[in-house]
Each structure stands twice: as C-alpha cells, then as structure tokens.
Motif scaffolding. Structure first.
Motif, PDB file in Angstrom:
ATOM      1  N   LEU A 189       0.756  -1.248  -0.118  1.00 40.38           N
ATOM      2  CA  LEU A 189      -0.023  -0.032  -0.310  1.00 40.38           C
ATOM      3  C   LEU A 189       1.006   0.744  -0.297  1.00 40.38           C
ATOM      4  N   GLN A 190       1.991   1.247  -0.473  1.00 39.54           N
ATOM      5  CA  GLN A 190       3.194   2.000  -0.601  1.00 39.54           C
ATOM      6  C   GLN A 190       2.476   3.603  -1.338  1.00 39.54           C
ATOM      7  N   GLY A 191       2.502   4.770  -0.732  1.00 31.02           N
ATOM      8  CA  GLY A 191       2.033   5.777  -2.054  1.00 31.02           C
ATOM      9  C   GLY A 191       0.211   6.234  -1.288  1.00 31.02           C
ATOM     10  N   GLU A 192      -0.363   4.734  -0.302  1.00 31.11           N
ATOM     11  CA  GLU A 192      -1.891   5.095  -0.428  1.00 31.11           C
ATOM     12  C   GLU A 192      -2.092   5.795   1.244  1.00 31.11           C
ATOM     13  N   HIS A 193      -3.613   6.823   1.121  1.00 27.15           N
ATOM     14  CA  HIS A 193      -3.844   7.195   2.483  1.00 27.15           C
ATOM     15  C   HIS A 193      -5.413   6.436   2.810  1.00 27.15           C
ATOM     16  N   LEU A 194      -5.308   5.296   3.670  1.00 31.04           N
ATOM     17  CA  LEU A 194      -6.002   5.319   4.131  1.00 31.04           C
ATOM     18  C   LEU A 194      -7.210   5.206   5.475  1.00 31.04           C
ATOM     19  N   LEU A 195      -8.445   5.793   5.030  1.00 26.57           N
ATOM     20  CA  LEU A 195      -9.502   6.807   6.088  1.00 26.57           C
ATOM     21  C   LEU A 195     -10.366   4.903   6.780  1.00 26.57           C
ATOM     22  N   ILE A 196     -10.189   5.196   8.002  1.00 26.42           N
ATOM     23  CA  ILE A 196     -10.394   3.649   8.415  1.00 26.42           C
ATOM     24  C   ILE A 196     -11.128   4.157   9.442  1.00 26.42           C
ATOM     25  N   THR A 197     -12.728   3.526   9.779  1.00 27.15           N
ATOM     26  CA  THR A 197     -13.776   3.938  10.705  1.00 27.15           C
ATOM     27  C   THR A 197     -12.664   2.414  11.564  1.00 27.15           C
ATOM     28  N   ALA A 198     -13.536   2.064  13.127  1.00 26.57           N
ATOM     29  CA  ALA A 198     -13.940   1.552  13.963  1.00 26.57           C
ATOM     30  C   ALA A 198     -13.822   1.114  15.506  1.00 26.57           C
ATOM     31  N   GLY A 199     -14.407   0.427  15.979  1.00 28.84           N
ATOM     32  CA  GLY A 199     -14.997   0.723  17.179  1.00 28.84           C
ATOM     33  C   GLY A 199     -16.821   1.198  16.993  1.00 28.84           C
ATOM     34  N   PRO A 200     -16.882   1.162  18.427  1.00 29.54           N
ATOM     35  CA  PRO A 200     -18.414   1.113  18.481  1.00 29.54           C
ATOM     36  C   PRO A 200     -18.803   2.756  18.449  1.00 29.54           C
ATOM     37  N   THR A 201     -20.219   2.692  17.936  1.00 31.60           N
ATOM     38  CA  THR A 201     -20.380   4.462  18.593  1.00 31.60           C
ATOM     39  C   THR A 201     -21.534   4.939  19.693  1.00 31.60           C
ATOM     40  N   ARG A 202     -21.843   5.897  20.579  1.00 28.15           N
ATOM     41  CA  ARG A 202     -22.310   5.706  21.789  1.00 28.15           C
ATOM     42  C   ARG A 202     -23.449   7.301  21.459  1.00 28.15           C
ATOM     43  N   GLU A 203     -24.441   6.268  21.167  1.00 28.90           N
ATOM     44  CA  GLU A 203     -25.540   7.468  21.018  1.00 28.90           C
ATOM     45  C   GLU A 203     -26.708   7.986  21.911  1.00 28.90           C
ATOM     46  N   PRO A 204     -26.459   9.031  22.941  1.00 26.56           N
ATOM     47  CA  PRO A 204     -26.921   9.123  23.973  1.00 26.56           C
ATOM     48  C   PRO A 204     -28.250   9.364  24.300  1.00 26.56           C
ATOM     49  N   LEU A 205     -28.733   8.762  25.205  1.00 31.42           N
ATOM     50  CA  LEU A 205     -30.141   8.541  26.097  1.00 31.42           C
ATOM     51  C   LEU A 205     -30.449  10.491  27.259  1.00 31.42           C
ATOM     52  N   ASP A 206     -29.657   9.617  26.925  1.00 29.38           N
ATOM     53  CA  ASP A 206     -29.017  11.393  28.935  1.00 29.38           C
ATOM     54  C   ASP A 206     -28.260  11.462  29.031  1.00 29.38           C
TER      55      ASP A 206
END
Ligand code: PMT
Length: 408
Positions: A189-206
């Motif tokens: 992957l020389q010269g490439e730019h990886l954008l990566i998402t990982a993990g959970p998200t948290r959606e607040p209730l209160d």
C-alpha cells in the motif's frame, strides 16, 4: 512514509534459543537498534549456555527476559505485556527443538508462551546441523509453522560449526535485518492513504445513558496496523475503545455516529482507500434528555431517528477512494453481504458472522468472507491481526486490478 526508516520506533522482540549461532544474534540486535528499533531480548535456558544475558542487556539497553515467572522479570513486563508490546517477534537462532515446541502449541517456557500470546508478526531463523534440518519431523514442523503464518528466513547452505556442510546455517545478521525491514514494508500500500473507522458508537439518551454495541475496535485497529506495515499513511477514526494506537497511525477519537461521519468527511480529501470497520449505530434517540430520565411508568417509548450512512456517503462521492465495507450478519452471510455491497456501491465487502462466541464482536479471532464484483475469497479463522494482513493483500490486489481496468 516508512520507506526511509521502516524500523524507526518499532518494537522488536528478539528470541534467542540454544545454538552456537546465538553469538550472531548480538550483532543482529546491534544492527536493529542502529536502524531505530527498540529491541528487547528473551533467552531460553539453553541459549544461556552459549551467550550470557549480560551481553544482550548491554546491547539492548534493557533487562533480558529469561523466565516465565513474572516475579523474576523485574521491570513488570510479564509474558502478556511483552507479547502485546512487540510489533514483531523474531527468533534467531531457532533450534529444531524450539520449532517443534512452537508448532505444537507449547507454552512451557517464556519464549513459546509469548509466541502463543502475541498478535505480532513472527519470523524464525533456523540454525542447526544439516541432518537435523533435513530430518522428516523437522521438515513437517517447518511446514506447519509456515501454515500458521510464521515466516521462515533461511537457513543458508555452508560449512557448519559441527564440521559438516549443508543446509542449516543461520542467515547472516545483515540479511535478517533486510528481511525484518521488508516485513514492515511490504510496499503493498505504498503511497496510499487509508482512512478507516473502527469500534462502536455511543448514542446518548440522557447525560448518563447511551445506546451502543459490542464492538471492541480490535478488527479495525488490526487493519490499521497491517496497513502501516504495508506502507500506507493511516488515519483511524475510532469510537470509544480501550485500545492503544498502533505505531505511525493518526487517530481521531469520536463518540457518536454523527461525529464519526463528520470526522470521516473532514479527512476524506486525500484518502485513496476507505475501510469501514466500525459498528456504527444506524439509529440515535430523536431527543436527548437534558436531565437523567426518571423511573416512572411501566413502559418507556424511545423514538429513534436514522443516522447518516458513512460508508454509503463515501462511496457516493464524485471521485471516491477504493471503498471497503464490513457486513456483520447473524444469518445468510453471503446474501446479505452481497446485497449491502450492491446497494452501497462499494468495491469490496468483508462479511463476518456475529452473535456467536469465538469470532466477530470483541473476540480475538475472526473469519471473513470477501466479495467483490466477479469474485470472492474466504479467509479462515485466525487472529484478527493475521486476518488483517490477509485482507490488506486482497485489497491491494483489487486496487491494482481496478486501476488497471480504469487505465485501459
Ligand atoms: O470491533 P471488534 O470487536 O473487533 O468486532 C469487529 C466487527 C464485528 C465490529 C467488524 O468485523 C464488523 O463487522 N464491522 C461492521 C459492523 C457493522 O456495523 O456492520 P453492518 O452490517 O451493520 O454495516 C455495514 C457497513 O456499513 C459497515 O462497514 C459499517 O461500518 C458501515 N456503516 C453502517 C452504518 C452507518 N450508519 N454507517 C456506516 O458506515
């Protein structure tokens, strides 16, 4: 990025087992440090018959580890800490006995216990008498180690300390350093730019509660690490996880799905590869209570609204990066994954079965089924780090194929 100093700031664990070639490992250690790596050394009992730990201690600048029992380890680095610390484990010299114990899953001394506990890439430089090397059992063990994804370097042919001549000489330290450098710089992957998402998200209730899922981020972080090793620049957008940032990775922490979407948008400009490993909440509470919701009626209705689909948005860009999605499914893996790939118009989808112990969410191992237009590949169950490397290899091939198709 890593092309000039692939070993800079890398953590290398050097395992030394009991062979006369152990003296060459002192030079190997010196060369690795000269190239910017931090090296820690583990010696087996028999290695200490050939070399004293003090030599390696002086050359590495760190205590040498010789025992499985943490009380004897002094600086608090137990076998699990050492296993986690390492970016690469290289065993040089590796005796026939060590290889036999390693490939059969033994964990009865510090070095083989670390081999079991680490996610790092492993390299082995065998050194032994030529008859021992050619012995059928040794050859079987070698094949098994290779099947387990462990890279063998050497041995070389030539005259041996025992007076015989043949295959079994440990590869010279300079050659080993080259192999180590190549390991960190496959260049896929020389010269490439990886954008990566990982993990959970948290959606607040209160202010004190939120909706989330079981993602630990392990899969995404392993991919980020494998991409750096393959020469990519990596930006990791991470939900709330308890993981250390891999070396050379630029990490942006977010909590909610909408924050993750904004972070991806603002880092997308020069990304050539986007991988969506995160388990993003599809919905969030329509309203977030300003104060803690009080217990009252026997039923509480929650109204949820859709979050942005980050992966679909990236794929719909006028000039999108090569886009890879994940599909977490509890049933009909293939059908649902293919449907997601087509609906979201992405280049490749990696599907995993979730909801059962051992693989998927929060597990250390996983299996992946990869689907792209006109092809598919199954990656067997193994550690997430090994899988990440295999995934990067397939992605690099597909990216190559796509750019060739676009050029023609
Ligand atoms: O983090 P670990 O504990 O190591 O576990 C790894 C994993 C099981 C989370 C991972 O391997 C995985 O499957 N990630 C995707 C989880 C998921 O949300 O899958 P999905 O089928 O619901 O979503 C499909 C794809 O769309 C995913 O690439 C997801 O990142 C993306 N998506 C989904 C919703 C949304 N709003 N935005 C997105 O980008």
């Amino acid at each position: 990025m890593n092309s000039h100093a692939p070993l800079q700031n890398r953590n290398i664990l050097l395992g030394v087992t009991g062979g006369i070639a152990a003296y060459k490992s002192a030079e190997l250690l010196r060369l690795l440090r000269k190239r910017g790596a931090t090296v820690r050394v583990v010696m087996t009992q028999s290695a200490q018959q050939f070399m004293g730990p003090l030599t390696f201690q002086a050359l590495s600048g760190h205590q040498v580890y010789t025992s499985l029992f943490e009380s004897e380890l002094g600086d608090g680095m137990g076998h699990i800490e050492l296993a986690r610390w390492a970016d690469l484990l290289i065993v040089a010299p590796a005796t026939a006995d060590f290889m036999a114990r390693h490939c059969h899953g033994r964990a009865d001394d510090l070095l083989v216990a670390i081999c079991r506990a680490t996610d790092a890439s492993q390299m082995v430089a065998p050194a032994m008498n030529q008859q021992m090397w050619l012995d059928a059992a040794t050859q079987q063990n070698v094949a098994q180690l290779q099947q387990q994804g462990i890279r063998l370097v050497g041995p070389n042919q030539g005259s041996q300390a025992c007076g015989e001549s043949g295959p079994g000489r440990m590869v010279e330290p300079e050659q080993l350093v080259e192999a180590v450098e190549a390991q960190f710089e496959s260049g896929l992957l020389q010269g490439e730019h990886l954008l990566i998402t990982a993990g959970p998200t948290r959606e607040p209730l209160d202010p004190v509660r939120f909706l989330t899922n079981r993602s630990s981020g392990k899969m995404g972080f392993a991919i980020a690490r494998a991409a750096v090793d393959a020469g990519a620049k990596v930006t990791l957008i991470a939900g709330p996880v308890a993981l250390e940032t891999p070396t050379h990775v630029h990490r942006v922490d977010v909590e909610q799905a909408e924050e993750m979407a904004d972070a991806v948008t603002s880092h997308l400009a020069d990304a050539t590869l986007f991988i969506a490993t995160a388990a993003v909440a599809d919905y969030r509470p329509a309203e977030v209570a300003g104060e803690k919701i009080k217990k009252g009626a026997t039923e509480l209705q929650l109204k949820l609204v859709r979050n942005r689909d980050i992966l679909a948005e990236v794929a719909a860009q006028p000039n999108p990066p090569f886009t890879v999605g994940f599909a977490a499914e509890t049933e009909r893996l293939r059908d649902f994954a293919q449907k997601k790939r087509q609906q979201k118009q992405i280049d490749l989808i990696a599907a995993n079965r979730v909801g059962q112990p051992g693989t998927g969410f929060d597990a250390d191992e996983n299996t992946l089924s990869l689907f792209w237009e006109g092809g598919e590949k199954n990656l067997e169950q193994t550690s997430k780090q090994q899988l990440a490397r295999q995934l990067i290899t397939v992605i690099a091939e597909r990216m190559d194929e796509k750019s060739r198709a676009e050029d023609s």
